[in-house]
Design an enzyme around this catalytic site. Structure first.
Site, PDB file in Angstrom:
ATOM      1  N   LYS A 182     -73.355  10.265   8.797  1.00 40.56           N
ATOM      2  CA  LYS A 182     -72.301   9.562   9.538  1.00 40.56           C
ATOM      3  C   LYS A 182     -71.492  10.558  10.368  1.00 40.56           C
ATOM      4  O   LYS A 182     -70.779  11.386   9.802  1.00 40.56           O
ATOM      5  CB  LYS A 182     -71.356   8.863   8.556  1.00 40.56           C
ATOM      6  CG  LYS A 182     -70.251   8.097   9.247  1.00 40.56           C
ATOM      7  CD  LYS A 182     -69.089   7.792   8.309  1.00 40.56           C
ATOM      8  CE  LYS A 182     -68.028   8.845   8.357  1.00 40.56           C
ATOM      9  NZ  LYS A 182     -67.309   8.933   9.651  1.00 40.56           N
TER      10      LYS A 182
ATOM     11  N   GLU B  80     -67.132  21.481   2.940  1.00 34.81           N
ATOM     12  CA  GLU B  80     -66.714  22.540   3.868  1.00 34.81           C
ATOM     13  C   GLU B  80     -65.422  22.056   4.506  1.00 34.81           C
ATOM     14  O   GLU B  80     -65.428  21.100   5.295  1.00 34.81           O
ATOM     15  CB  GLU B  80     -67.792  22.781   4.937  1.00 34.81           C
ATOM     16  CG  GLU B  80     -69.085  23.366   4.384  1.00 34.81           C
ATOM     17  CD  GLU B  80     -68.958  24.809   3.916  1.00 34.81           C
ATOM     18  OE1 GLU B  80     -67.910  25.432   4.135  1.00 34.81           O
ATOM     19  OE2 GLU B  80     -69.927  25.308   3.316  1.00 34.81           O
TER      20      GLU B  80
ATOM     21  N   CYS C  22     -62.803  25.482  12.367  1.00 37.44           N
ATOM     22  CA  CYS C  22     -62.341  25.758  10.999  1.00 37.44           C
ATOM     23  C   CYS C  22     -62.098  27.251  10.821  1.00 37.44           C
ATOM     24  O   CYS C  22     -61.184  27.645  10.109  1.00 37.44           O
ATOM     25  CB  CYS C  22     -63.347  25.230   9.992  1.00 37.44           C
ATOM     26  SG  CYS C  22     -65.017  25.837  10.255  1.00 37.44           S
TER      27      CYS C  22
ATOM     28  N   GLU D 281     -52.579  24.494   8.821  1.00 39.02           N
ATOM     29  CA  GLU D 281     -53.706  24.638   9.746  1.00 39.02           C
ATOM     30  C   GLU D 281     -53.386  23.864  11.012  1.00 39.02           C
ATOM     31  O   GLU D 281     -53.312  22.637  10.988  1.00 39.02           O
ATOM     32  CB  GLU D 281     -54.986  24.087   9.106  1.00 39.02           C
ATOM     33  CG  GLU D 281     -56.163  24.176  10.054  1.00 39.02           C
ATOM     34  CD  GLU D 281     -57.451  23.549   9.547  1.00 39.02           C
ATOM     35  OE1 GLU D 281     -57.416  22.475   8.916  1.00 39.02           O
ATOM     36  OE2 GLU D 281     -58.512  24.143   9.815  1.00 39.02           O
TER      37      GLU D 281
HETATM   38  P1  NAD Z   1     -61.447  14.557   8.668  1.00 40.00           P
HETATM   39  O1  NAD Z   1     -61.380  14.979   7.252  1.00 40.00           O
HETATM   40  O2  NAD Z   1     -60.385  13.713   9.216  1.00 40.00           O
HETATM   41  O3  NAD Z   1     -62.799  13.762   8.944  1.00 40.00           O
HETATM   42  C1  NAD Z   1     -64.075  14.324   8.699  1.00 40.00           C
HETATM   43  C2  NAD Z   1     -65.076  13.213   8.498  1.00 40.00           C
HETATM   44  O4  NAD Z   1     -64.744  12.483   7.316  1.00 40.00           O
HETATM   45  C3  NAD Z   1     -65.116  12.175   9.619  1.00 40.00           C
HETATM   46  O5  NAD Z   1     -66.463  11.797   9.823  1.00 40.00           O
HETATM   47  C4  NAD Z   1     -64.306  11.022   9.039  1.00 40.00           C
HETATM   48  O6  NAD Z   1     -64.654   9.781   9.592  1.00 40.00           O
HETATM   49  C5  NAD Z   1     -64.686  11.089   7.575  1.00 40.00           C
HETATM   50  N1  NAD Z   1     -63.714  10.516   6.641  1.00 40.00           N
HETATM   51  C6  NAD Z   1     -62.390  10.293   6.827  1.00 40.00           C
HETATM   52  N2  NAD Z   1     -61.839   9.796   5.701  1.00 40.00           N
HETATM   53  C7  NAD Z   1     -62.824   9.721   4.777  1.00 40.00           C
HETATM   54  C8  NAD Z   1     -62.889   9.312   3.413  1.00 40.00           C
HETATM   55  N3  NAD Z   1     -61.806   8.882   2.755  1.00 40.00           N
HETATM   56  N4  NAD Z   1     -64.070   9.380   2.780  1.00 40.00           N
HETATM   57  C9  NAD Z   1     -65.166   9.847   3.401  1.00 40.00           C
HETATM   58  N5  NAD Z   1     -65.188  10.244   4.701  1.00 40.00           N
HETATM   59  C10 NAD Z   1     -64.030  10.183   5.373  1.00 40.00           C
HETATM   60  O7  NAD Z   1     -61.612  15.907   9.508  1.00 40.00           O
HETATM   61  P2  NAD Z   1     -61.658  16.071  11.096  1.00 40.00           P
HETATM   62  O8  NAD Z   1     -60.269  15.872  11.602  1.00 40.00           O
HETATM   63  O9  NAD Z   1     -62.785  15.269  11.653  1.00 40.00           O
HETATM   64  O10 NAD Z   1     -62.077  17.602  11.213  1.00 40.00           O
HETATM   65  C11 NAD Z   1     -61.162  18.653  11.246  1.00 40.00           C
HETATM   66  C12 NAD Z   1     -61.099  19.346   9.903  1.00 40.00           C
HETATM   67  O11 NAD Z   1     -62.403  19.767   9.519  1.00 40.00           O
HETATM   68  C13 NAD Z   1     -60.268  20.613   9.935  1.00 40.00           C
HETATM   69  O12 NAD Z   1     -59.480  20.696   8.780  1.00 40.00           O
HETATM   70  C14 NAD Z   1     -61.313  21.726   9.947  1.00 40.00           C
HETATM   71  O13 NAD Z   1     -60.855  22.965   9.481  1.00 40.00           O
HETATM   72  C15 NAD Z   1     -62.381  21.134   9.100  1.00 40.00           C
HETATM   73  N6  NAD Z   1     -63.657  21.775   9.375  1.00 40.00           N
HETATM   74  C16 NAD Z   1     -64.218  22.551   8.400  1.00 40.00           C
HETATM   75  C17 NAD Z   1     -65.408  23.216   8.643  1.00 40.00           C
HETATM   76  C18 NAD Z   1     -66.043  24.080   7.601  1.00 40.00           C
HETATM   77  O14 NAD Z   1     -67.240  24.338   7.719  1.00 40.00           O
HETATM   78  N7  NAD Z   1     -65.332  24.544   6.594  1.00 40.00           N
HETATM   79  C19 NAD Z   1     -66.040  23.068   9.875  1.00 40.00           C
HETATM   80  C20 NAD Z   1     -65.440  22.261  10.836  1.00 40.00           C
HETATM   81  C21 NAD Z   1     -64.248  21.604  10.558  1.00 40.00           C
END
Ligand code: NAD
Length: 471
Positions: free
Chosen positions: A171, A244, A278, A375
């Site tokens: 997804k 991650e 990230c 962050e």
């Molecule tokens: P997010 O947590 O808002 O969403 C990530 C994904 O999770 C999306 O597909 C979203 O639709 C889904 N999601 C949202 N709520 C959910 C739930 N309750 N259950 C399951 N899935 C759910 O994150 P974002 O805003 O899309 O991304 C930014 C964040 O991601 C930042 O904190 C960044 O640091 C982190 N990030 C981490 C890495 C890594 O490898 N460590 C890489 C890229 C981004």
């Protein structure tokens, strides 16, 4: 194939329209690019059932065949870089060159992952018995990706999951589903039906995946806050999880750096992809002896960087990707203003349309300010003056996050000794953000659980099995 219209999900090897649809916006002008399919709960059940039905055949497929198919996947991605990068820029906002880097990098990561192997350990080989420990696939993987690098982060999950013999339901983020959906369409005839399923939808779909009884493992990239929810939800059936999550990476700058050389490098360590990485440098601890000249050099360089629509020639930084993140970045700026922090550059949102925030740099805000502790995930960077490198290391480590960190010096050996003190999963010396499909990538503390990439990342898609034969 029209890359900018007719978006469908891939379920059981077929193109499937959503039960409903939702609009996907171009963050550079807030216009609707396309409608994406909105997956219903029944359609998710179908995708999971297709993945489960495909699992026995895929698991029994020799790993060399799975490896060859991964290389064919990479080939298809390479052959369509041009339309894919255009679509990625439209939905994500990043400039064309960065979109091309992501799509091409995805192909390279798929190829790199395809070279990995599942180790087998012989525990005993005696006259009485033979005992081996091997790695077997887990089953159906539910994968969830974010909006900052939607394509490559999807394949950080798809490639090892498939190589290890699992099937997958992926997804993408509702903010950036389009390029991933088109890649699903591109690969539809390549893989056996049900091996790779791609579904898109709104806020309900993620929790349906993490709590689905037919899913055996969840691979998630996103924020720490959501990661906690994912872990909680997956616990009901003890699903395996790889998380991650977020980071607040520190860059530590020693007094011996060549200011003019490192200023642009440090700038991009923080502002590449508009700070929405990230592993972007999110706090910069600079030794007091070099603080003033380096501050000036970073700000001078920042003034030369063009922020704009990613489709326009010369743009180096695009808009913030979505309205929520835009509001968050503006809120952090407002907080710094309210608290009287000194702005070296930026600080005013541009007039719309588009979620544009100028490059914003702060001069030594307090350590306990929100812009240092949280962050930001956007184009604001605090420069922080430290009296000693010991102070920098202590402050860098005083965080709930532990994703990455970097040390900058003319003396790489000295920098390495300091880097080894960082409590993070990734440490870079005189660079940042270098990743490889062969190198483990993991977050310490609340930056994650488990590993992506490298052999350790591949093993996350397996269960351990020890087989003992009495002779
Ligand atoms: P997010 O947590 O808002 O969403 C990530 C994904 O999770 C999306 O597909 C979203 O639709 C889904 N999601 C949202 N709520 C959910 C739930 N309750 N259950 C399951 N899935 C759910 O994150 P974002 O805003 O899309 O991304 C930014 C964040 O991601 C930042 O904190 C960044 O640091 C982190 N990030 C981490 C890495 C890594 O490898 N460590 C890489 C890229 C981004």
């Amino acid at each position: 194939m029209n890359f900018e219209a007719d978006f469908t999900m891939t379920i059981g090897g077929k193109g499937v329209a959503g039960a409903g649809s939702f609009p996907v916006l171009n963050p550079a002008n807030e216009t609707v690019i396309a409608q994406a399919p909105d997956c219903s709960r029944e359609q998710l059940d179908e995708a999971v059932a297709a993945a489960r039905a495909a699992f026995p055949g895929w698991r029994a497929t020799p790993i060399e065949t799975r490896r060859a198919l991964l290389n064919e996947i990479a080939g298809r991605i390479f052959a369509h870089i041009e339309p894919l990068r255009r679509l990625l820029t439209l939905e994500q906002g990043k400039p064309y060159a960065d979109a091309e880097f992501e799509v091409g990098g995805t192909g390279m990561f798929v190829q790199g992952t395809a070279t990995l192997n599942l180790p087998e350990i012989v525990n005993e080989d005696s006259a009485e018995r033979k005992s081996i420990t091997r790695h077997v696939p887990i089953g159906v993987v539910g994968a969830i990706s974010p909006w900052n690098f939607p394509v490559i982060l999807a394949f950080f999950k798809i490639s090892p999951a498939l190589l290890a013999g699992n099937t997958i339901v992926l997804k993408p983020s509702p903010f950036t589903p389009l390029t991933t959906l088109k890649i699903g369409e591109l690969l539809r005839d390549l893989l056996p039906p049900g091996v790779l399923n791609i579904v898109s939808g709104g806020d309900a779909l993620g929790p349906w995946i993490t709590s689905h009884p037919g899913i055996d493992k969840v691979a998630f990239t996103g924020s720490t806050q959501t990661g906690r929810r994912v872990m909680e939800s997956a616990s009901s059936s003890l699903k395996r999880v790889t998380l991650e999550l977020g980071g607040n990476d520190a860059a530590i700058v020693l007094p011996d750096v060549d200011v003019n050389k490192v200023a642009p490098e440090l700038f991009w360590a923080a502002f590449r992809n508009n700070g929405q990485i990230c592993i972007a440098s999110k706090r910069m601890y600079i030794h007091k002896d070099v603080y003033e000249p380096l501050k000036d050099a970073i700000v001078d360089y920042a003034r030369t960087v063009k922020v704009g629509d990613g489709t326009e020639q010369g743009t180096q930084i695009g808009p913030v990707q979505n309205k929520q993140q835009y509001a968050r970045v503006l809120d952090l700026i407002a907080d710094s203003k309210k608290n009287g922090h000194s702005f070296l550059l930026g600080g005013e949102a541009s007039e719309g349309p588009g979620y544009f925030v100028p490059v914003t740099i702060l001069d030594n805000p307090p350590e306990d300010s929100r812009i240092v502790r949280e962050e930001q995930f956007g184009p604001i960077l605090p420069l922080l003056k430290v009296d000693s490198i010991e102070e920098a290391v202590a402050k860098a480590n005083a965080s709930d996050y532990g994703l990455g960190g970097s040390v900058w010096s003319s003396d790489a050996e000295k920098a390495l000794a300091i880097g080894e003190l960082l409590e993070t999963g990734n440490v870079w010396i005189n660079e940042t953000q270098h990743l490889s499909p062969l190198a483990a990538f993991a977050g310490h503390k609340q930056s994650g659980l488990g590993v992506e990439n490298g052999e350790a990342g591949l093993l996350e898609y397996t269960n351990v099995q020890t087989i003992t034969v009495k002779r």
